[in-house]
Write a protein that holds these residues in place. Structure first.
Motif, PDB file in Angstrom:
ATOM      1  N   GLU A 348       1.253   6.013  -1.151  1.00  0.00           N
ATOM      2  CA  GLU A 348       1.054   6.602  -2.554  1.00  0.00           C
ATOM      3  C   GLU A 348       1.155   8.117  -2.627  1.00  0.00           C
ATOM      4  O   GLU A 348       0.489   8.731  -1.635  1.00  0.00           O
ATOM      5  CB  GLU A 348      -0.329   6.094  -3.309  1.00  0.00           C
ATOM      6  N   LEU A 381       5.043   5.355  -5.120  1.00  0.00           N
ATOM      7  CA  LEU A 381       5.110   5.210  -3.540  1.00  0.00           C
ATOM      8  C   LEU A 381       6.275   6.094  -3.133  1.00  0.00           C
ATOM      9  O   LEU A 381       7.436   6.249  -3.614  1.00  0.00           O
ATOM     10  CB  LEU A 381       5.447   3.684  -3.242  1.00  0.00           C
ATOM     11  N   LYS A 396       4.428   2.212  -7.643  1.00  0.00           N
ATOM     12  CA  LYS A 396       3.561   1.049  -7.021  1.00  0.00           C
ATOM     13  C   LYS A 396       3.722   0.008  -7.493  1.00  0.00           C
ATOM     14  O   LYS A 396       3.592  -1.111  -6.923  1.00  0.00           O
ATOM     15  CB  LYS A 396       2.213   1.690  -7.221  1.00  0.00           C
TER      16      LYS A 396
END
Length: 498
Positions: A348, A381, A396
């Motif tokens: 992340e 991400l 994500k």
């Protein structure tokens, strides 16, 4: 120096210089500041105090920026609203934020009046085609409040692609920081003429382009909206030096014969963001305009917005990258425990800097989840390469898992964009009884082009692992997008038959 102070400094130093041009009407720095000051004084006469909230329901115009700066002068919190929202969505934002008043375009009069009857906290409604003009030409006095760095300057509501939109509170420190950061990154100066076609109610058009160029004493060329022929003509006539658009805009412009015929010799920088720019599109831009630099921009409303940028030197070498951290900014890629991961590994993206938001309005729980120890957890991400450049892998929430294998839709979309006939592409996960999820692709073709499903899938099989190849394919006339140009994948998911 806060942005209102910087505006006053330029208004005193170079009062006759043009700050905005809209539909052929130019306003000088002196007159612009005076109009903003008059509006601030009027609002104070109505009883507005520091951090009272004022909403804007305005399309692009010089009035929008006058309202924005008036609130900065008076210490009032400005709240721009997406003009494309449906009345119930506007009502939710006005009710949730408890705004004291709203300034609106006459085309939204019916919406404002119908909503106003349901919101007792909404005291003042001002139409820009009515009393507004009288207000800004007066000679009102302003009691300048003592502004603190952490006072809320502006609230932008997120697009609400998942659940209810959240009100992102940005401080005077945030706004001044992002103006300084982007003006440095794009090497802006007082000679720049920024061409704005993206909606000013969105933080990118305001905080990445308009306010930073004013922060350096430059000029903003405002269009109501993107329209290919008008945009090219305006770019030429107004001698724009910087232009910003989403990749879809560049794709449309590059197919306009008038683009090659226009005198755009004043241009020095093309900026893009909100979505990846395919290699072929960047190559066309740089071939047609060899003396114009290309710069990719990445950020979110929660960081004002600003995180990284890919400068011209890497435009073709590092296609797909969003570049390196901006000045004053730290960026990391971390695992589920918040620990940095090595280059090449996906995690992340988190961001730290003076532009990170104060928090979400009336939502301490979500604020605590998003901002931890000064780091803003983006929900994106990504991965760093060995050269320290960042790549967005996906949101994500958009990642899908096919039979235990992670599939990142952006990776599949990049392959689809490499097909010459493809104008736009979007990939989502759809349910599958065996694999749990499989990728489905939505494709928009360029005008006049044809392409078979078999040809698309055959190409994908040469570029992707078999589990990443779309299991389904659908051709559309357009992709659903929000006002900032991002594809609304929740809309696409809603069309899937389970």
């Amino acid at each position: 120096m806060f942005i209102a102070e910087k505006l006053k400094w330029f208004a005193d130093r170079d009062p006759d210089k043009v700050i905005t041009s809209f539909k052929g009407k130019e306003i000088s720095y002196r007159d612009f500041y005076r109009k903003a000051e008059n509006l601030a004084g009027y609002l104070q006469e109505l009883g507005y105090l520091k951090e009272d909230r004022l909403a804007l329901l305005l399309t692009n115009s010089d009035s929008f920026l006058i309202c924005y700066y008036a609130c900065q002068i008076g210490g009032i919190t400005i709240l721009p609203i997406n003009t494309k929202l449906a009345p119930p969505e506007v009502e939710y934002i006005l009710a949730h934020s408890e705004v004291k008043g709203i300034i609106y375009d006459d085309q939204f009069a019916g919406v404002v009046h119908s909503i106003g009857e349901k919101l007792p906290a909404l005291q003042d409604t001002i139409c820009v085609k009515g009393k507004f003009e009288e207000i800004i030409v007066g000679e009102r006095q302003v009691k300048k409040p003592e502004l603190l760095e952490e006072d809320t300057a502006v609230i932008f509501y997120t697009s609400g692609t998942t659940g209810r939109p959240k009100g992102v509170m940005l401080t005077h420190k945030n706004v001044a920081a992002i103006a300084a950061i982007w003006s440095e990154s794009m090497e802006m100066d007082a000679h720049d003429r920024m061409h704005i076609v993206a909606p000013l109610f969105h933080c990118a058009a305001s905080h990445v382009f308009s306010i930073p160029v004013i922060y350096k004493g430059g000029m903003v060329i405002i269009e109501e909206a993107f329209s290919p022929e008008t945009t090219i003509r305006t770019m030429e006539q107004e001698r724009a030096t910087i232009f910003f658009g989403v990749p879809a805009m560049y794709s449309i412009l590059l197919n306009m014969p008038s683009l090659e015929q226009a005198d755009l010799s004043h241009l020095r920088l093309f900026c893009y963001g909100a979505a990846p720019m395919p290699y072929e599109l960047i190559r066309k831009v740089k071939t047609l305009f060899p003396d114009v630099k290309v710069q990719n921009l990445y950020g979110q409303t929660e960081n004002s917005p600003g995180a990284t940028t890919l400068k011209d030197a890497y435009a073709l070498e590092k296609v797909g990258s969003v570049g390196k951290p901006l000045p004053q900014t730290e960026v990391r890629v971390v695992d589920i425990f918040g620990q940095p991961v090595p280059p090449g590994q996906v995690g992340e993206i988190i961001v730290k800097g003076p532009q990170v938001m104060k928090g979400y309005l009336k939502n301490e729980e979500e604020t605590a989840r998003t901002v931890k120890n000064g780091w803003m957890y983006s929900g994106d991400l990504g991965r760093f390469d060995e050269d320290g450049l960042l790549y967005i892998v996906d949101r994500k929430k958009d990642m899908l898992i096919r039979g235990g294998e992670n599939v990142y839709p952006v990776e599949v979309e990049e392959v689809l964009y490499a097909i010459p006939e493809v104008l736009e592409a979007a990939v989502i996960g759809i349910p599958h009884e065996v694999y749990g999820e499989v990728p489905k692709a939505y494709i928009v073709l360029k005008e006049g082009e044809t392409l078979s499903e078999e040809a698309v899938l055959a190409f994908c099989k040469t570029q992707l692992a078999s589990f990443k190849v779309p299991a389904e394919l659908e051709f559309l006339d357009t992709l659903p997008r929000n006002a900032s140009g991002k594809v609304l994948k929740n809309v696409l998911r809603g069309q899937v038959k389970v």
